[in-house]
Structures are given as structure tokens and as C-alpha cells.
Write an enzyme that holds these catalytic residues in place. Sequence first.
Site, mmCIF file in Angstrom:
data_model
loop_
_atom_site.group_PDB
_atom_site.id
_atom_site.type_symbol
_atom_site.label_atom_id
_atom_site.label_comp_id
_atom_site.label_asym_id
_atom_site.label_seq_id
_atom_site.Cartn_x
_atom_site.Cartn_y
_atom_site.Cartn_z
ATOM 1 N N ASP A 3 -12.644 -5.022 -3.590
ATOM 2 C CA ASP A 3 -13.601 -6.128 -3.522
ATOM 3 C C ASP A 3 -15.028 -5.580 -3.476
ATOM 4 O OD1 ASP A 3 -11.441 -7.812 -3.386
ATOM 5 O OD2 ASP A 3 -11.495 -7.968 -1.194
HETATM 6 N N1 URA Z 1 -7.351 -5.853 0.026
HETATM 7 C C1 URA Z 1 -8.463 -6.615 0.130
HETATM 8 O O1 URA Z 1 -8.435 -7.671 0.743
HETATM 9 N N2 URA Z 1 -9.576 -6.172 -0.471
HETATM 10 C C2 URA Z 1 -9.659 -5.018 -1.134
HETATM 11 O O2 URA Z 1 -10.732 -4.670 -1.641
HETATM 12 C C3 URA Z 1 -8.508 -4.234 -1.242
HETATM 13 C C4 URA Z 1 -7.358 -4.669 -0.644
#
Ligand code: URA
Length: 241
Positions: free
Chosen positions: A107
Site C-alpha cells: 500500500d
Molecule cells: N497488507 C496490507 O494491508 N497492506 C500492505 O501493504 C501489505 C499487506
Amino acid sequence: MGKKQRLDKILSNMGYGSRKDIKRVIRDGRVEVNNRIVMDNSLKIDPYVDRITLDNMRIQYREHIYLMLNKPKGVVSSTNDPMNRTVLDLVDIEYLIFKPFPVGRLDKDTEGLLLLTNDGQLAHELLSPKKGVHKTYYAKVNGTVDDSHRELFSDGISLDDGYRTLPAELKIFESNLFSEVELTIREGKFHQVKRMFQAIGMEVMYLKRISMGELKLDETLELGEYRELTEEEIALLKEKR
Ligand code: URA
């Protein structure tokens, strides 16, 4: 030793221009193979054995590159995004010519280990649900994580869309109003870690990936820095095929 390939194809695969551009560069006498100027763009050579230079600069042939990036917050892990900086904006042209792409996504607000490569086969295998490559995240969450949550996660927990997660391993380092944990999952559903904590009524305040398969984040890399994988690291990633 590799297999013989056309000179123009080798140079264009390595990002030195289109086949048409390369043809011109060769006709201009700028390319040497084994210390001899070459005029024939279709000449077949072994790029691992024959010595190629362009404008007297040695071209070290390789097909694949593997980079470990310590992704900072605020950049997206896609190859192009008109609105945001992408992880590729952090990479130098000397590597961009190989057309690397991120293996999976983190993310925008997640930090940590992101592998960039142009090895489509390896990327595919690392992401394949069948292979179940484990990924470990360090997280700070706003709630008191305890052994009951560890059991819930190890049994599998239902997410907001009804999906039941595979068994995941939770290590608890700090359990208070805020908790510090490490979570290892073997799948990669959208926002998975955040949604797993949401399912137990908590919010992830900080998230960092620290490993993927056998590859561990090099903690000496500052946020936004990257380096090539070592031969050993590449072998570790490929080992479990
Ligand atoms: N899980 C999440 O919620 N975000 C990420 O960036 C990776 C795994």
C-alpha cells in the site's frame, strides 16, 4: 556460455534503443565486438562470451536484474501512476533500462521490502497462490493483541467480504493500548494485514514488510534506497521452485 543471438536484439533488449535505433548506431561504427567494429546488425554473437562495446564503453550483458527496495511511505508500487510518485521514480536509469517492475504490491502507506525485477517467471512464482510464499510484516496496531488473537489468526479469520484467511502466524512483542507484532501470511489479498486486524476490531497504524520467502529486508537500506540482490539471495528466492 549462452546461446547466440543477433547483436541488434541483444542491445535493444538491454534498453539501448529500438532495433531501428540500434541499427543506426551500428552503421555509424559505434559498436565493437571483440575489439572489431561491427557493421552488420544481424551478426549473431554469444553475449555472455563475446566482448561488446558501445562508444568504447564495455556492455556487461545480463538478462535479469533483481533489486531490493526499502519502500518509503507516499510512493505507490505500480509502474505508472499519473497522480503519485511510483517506486520506479526511485530507481536510476542504469536499472530502468532493464524495465523492472515490482513483485506484488505494498500500500501507499506501507514501508519495507519490495522486490523489483524484470524476471517475469520468478515474479509469477513468488506471487502464485499455489506456491504460498510467506511474507512477514511488522505492524503497530491500536489495541491490545493477545494470545486469543494469535489463535484466531492461526485458525484463519473471516475478512469483511467473507473470505477466510489461511493460517497465519502472529508474534507479539508489545501488548498494551498499542501493540507491536509480526504477522506472517502465505497469501496476498488486497489490504490483507489491515483487514485481518480490522476483523478483530483494531486498526494498523504502521506497517512494514520485513521478508518475502527467504528474502529479508536489508535493514542498512534507508527508506527509498535499494540495492541489487546478491547471488546468494537470488539463489534463495529461486531455490524453492
Ligand atoms: N497488507 C496490507 O494491508 N497492506 C500492505 O501493504 C501489505 C499487506
